[in-house]
Write an enzyme that holds these catalytic residues in place. Structure first.
Site, short mmCIF file in Angstrom:
data_model
loop_
_atom_site.label_atom_id
_atom_site.label_comp_id
_atom_site.label_asym_id
_atom_site.label_seq_id
_atom_site.Cartn_x
_atom_site.Cartn_y
_atom_site.Cartn_z
N GLU A 47 0.85 -1.19 0.00
CA GLU A 47 0.00 0.00 0.00
C GLU A 47 0.89 1.24 0.00
O GLU A 47 1.97 1.23 0.64
CB GLU A 47 -0.86 -0.01 1.27
CG GLU A 47 -1.64 1.26 1.55
CD GLU A 47 -2.24 1.30 2.98
OE1 GLU A 47 -1.63 0.72 3.91
OE2 GLU A 47 -3.31 1.91 3.14
N ASN A 115 -6.94 6.33 -1.72
CA ASN A 115 -5.87 5.37 -1.42
C ASN A 115 -6.13 4.21 -2.38
O ASN A 115 -7.09 3.46 -2.18
CB ASN A 115 -5.97 4.94 0.05
CG ASN A 115 -4.80 4.08 0.47
OD1 ASN A 115 -4.11 3.51 -0.39
ND2 ASN A 115 -4.55 3.96 1.76
N LYS A 132 -9.54 2.26 -1.81
CA LYS A 132 -9.75 1.74 -0.45
C LYS A 132 -11.08 2.19 0.13
O LYS A 132 -11.38 3.39 0.18
CB LYS A 132 -8.60 2.22 0.45
CG LYS A 132 -8.58 1.61 1.84
CD LYS A 132 -7.31 2.04 2.56
CE LYS A 132 -7.18 1.43 3.94
NZ LYS A 132 -5.89 1.87 4.59
N GLU A 151 -6.14 9.02 7.49
CA GLU A 151 -6.64 8.59 6.18
C GLU A 151 -8.02 9.19 5.89
O GLU A 151 -8.32 9.49 4.72
CB GLU A 151 -6.70 7.06 6.10
CG GLU A 151 -5.32 6.42 6.12
CD GLU A 151 -5.36 4.96 5.71
OE1 GLU A 151 -4.92 4.13 6.50
OE2 GLU A 151 -5.83 4.65 4.61
N CYS A 181 -5.00 -2.85 3.03
CA CYS A 181 -4.70 -2.70 4.44
C CYS A 181 -5.87 -2.95 5.40
O CYS A 181 -6.22 -4.09 5.62
CB CYS A 181 -4.11 -1.31 4.68
SG CYS A 181 -3.14 -1.28 6.19
N1 ING Z 1 -3.38 0.67 8.78
C1 ING Z 1 -3.82 -0.10 9.86
C2 ING Z 1 -4.46 -1.43 9.47
O1 ING Z 1 -5.66 -1.59 9.41
C3 ING Z 1 -4.97 -0.24 12.00
C4 ING Z 1 -4.67 0.65 10.84
C5 ING Z 1 -3.94 -0.90 12.68
C6 ING Z 1 -6.26 -0.43 12.35
C7 ING Z 1 -4.25 -1.76 13.75
C8 ING Z 1 -6.60 -1.29 13.41
C9 ING Z 1 -5.58 -1.95 14.13
O2 ING Z 1 -3.68 -2.35 9.30
C10 ING Z 1 -3.98 1.01 7.62
N2 ING Z 1 -3.24 1.76 6.78
O3 ING Z 1 -5.11 0.68 7.32
#
Ligand code: ING
Length: 330
Positions: A47, A115, A132, A151, A181
């Site tokens: 990503e 995204n 996304k 985001e 992601c």
């Molecule tokens: N990053 C993280 C993801 O979903 C996150 C944000 C991390 C959400 C941990 C919940 C727990 O992997 C992105 N860029 O979505």
């Protein structure tokens, strides 16, 4: 009949805020050369693979973040990647920040920011594009957070759904789908792809290794466990392969975890990155493995009961259940 695809996940190490796209593209070209030497036919990059994970940085004026976006693909900066793909006959997945001039739902032509991820045929043609849908984090500066995750400030919610297309892949063809992601944490995303008979899900991620919200303890090792759990469950429950590919390492002091994986339709991890740097992992995927799940446990036509699933699309948030109380004694 086996339909074999040699699939590579090209994990990237950190990209610092001060580093230009040429640095990332150069590293990705070297990973593609390595993939070619190892016989890979498709390479999946992460990503937002061209720049640092800029949603961690607050800009008073969101437009000041436009320098992180691509207004064209390919561009002079990304052309070397397309040239390498042509040279080696390798298709590739790329995640990037997309700035497009197009009408919105009201028909108004304007700048739109997403995204985005694309799958690119070795010829350079874009086979599939996805924007996304599940944007984590917040839109305004949050002083409680150790690290911002903006985001919802910089991107619109994706407007392309979760498309699947059957396309030539290496020496065969496959039903490919994309997600990005945070999408991997939502079973709905996997199921919409599964209902289109997806065989290979390509997804990149930038995931902080520490809980950014400081609103409750989350053991460090669980961050990786949750990422793998989401992808392995998604593959098993939709009888598909997936390549989940990290941008990892410490970007300007902020740590993202690696642990990129390639997973088969049984939910087994076939290959896993062991560094938090640029690293290639490769797996030979027999796409006909998807048939078993699709014809037995997850034969959707025979076993699914959509009439019982109404809440899934009728509701956004959860609702408190009715309370049960025992009959009064006597
Ligand atoms: N990053 C993280 C993801 O979903 C996150 C944000 C991390 C959400 C941990 C919940 C727990 O992997 C992105 N860029 O979505």
């Amino acid at each position: 009949m086996a339909r074999t695809l040699v699939l590579a996940a090209a994990q990237l190490g950190p990209i610092q805020k001060a580093e230009g796209r040429d640095v990332a593209v150069g590293r990705m070209v070297r990973l593609m050369e390595k993939a070619h030497r190892r016989g890979a036919e498709v390479v999946v990059f992460p990503e937002l693979a061209l720049t640092t994970f800029f949603p961690r940085w607050y800009e008073e004026e969101p437009e000041r973040a436009d320098r992180w976006f691509e207004t064209a693909l390919p561009s002079a900066a990304t052309a070397p990647l397309f040239e390498a793909a042509r040279r080696y006959g390798i298709g590739f997945h790329l995640g990037y920040a997309e700035l497009a001039h197009e009408p919105d739902a009201a028909g108004r032509m304007r700048k739109r920011r997403f995204n985005t991820a694309v799958y690119v045929h070795p010829s350079g043609e874009i086979v599939l594009k996805y924007r996304k849908v599940h944007l984590p984090g917040h839109a305004e500066y949050d002083p409680r957070r150790g690290v911002q995750h903006l985001e919802k400030r910089y991107f619109e919610v994706g407007d392309l759904g979760f498309p699947v297309v059957r396309a030539p892949l290496g020496g065969t063809e496959a039903n490919i789908g994309l997600m990005i992601c945070n999408d991997r944490r939502w079973p709905e995303a996997w199921r919409v792809l599964g209902l289109q008979q997806v065989e290979l899900v390509m997804l990149g991620y930038n995931t902080p290794s520490l809980n950014m919200e400081n609103r409750g303890f989350e053991a460090h090792h669980l961050r990786v466990f949750h990422s793998h759990l989401s992808v392995q469950a998604g593959c098993y429950q939709n009888a598909c392969f997936a390549a989940a590919v990290a941008k990892a390492g410490t970007e300007d002091g902020h740590e993202l975890f690696g642990h990129s994986i390639i997973v088969n339709p049984q939910g087994e991890i076939m290959a896993q990155a062991t560094s938090w740097e640029d690293e290639l992992i490769v797996a030979e995927c027999d796409l006909s493995m998807c048939d078993l799940g699709r014809r037995t446990i997850f034969d959707f036509a025979r076993h699914r009961r959509p009439e019982a699933y109404g809440r899934i699309t009728a509701q956004v948030g959860s609702e408190a259940p009715p309370a049960w109380r025992p009959r009064p004694a006597g």
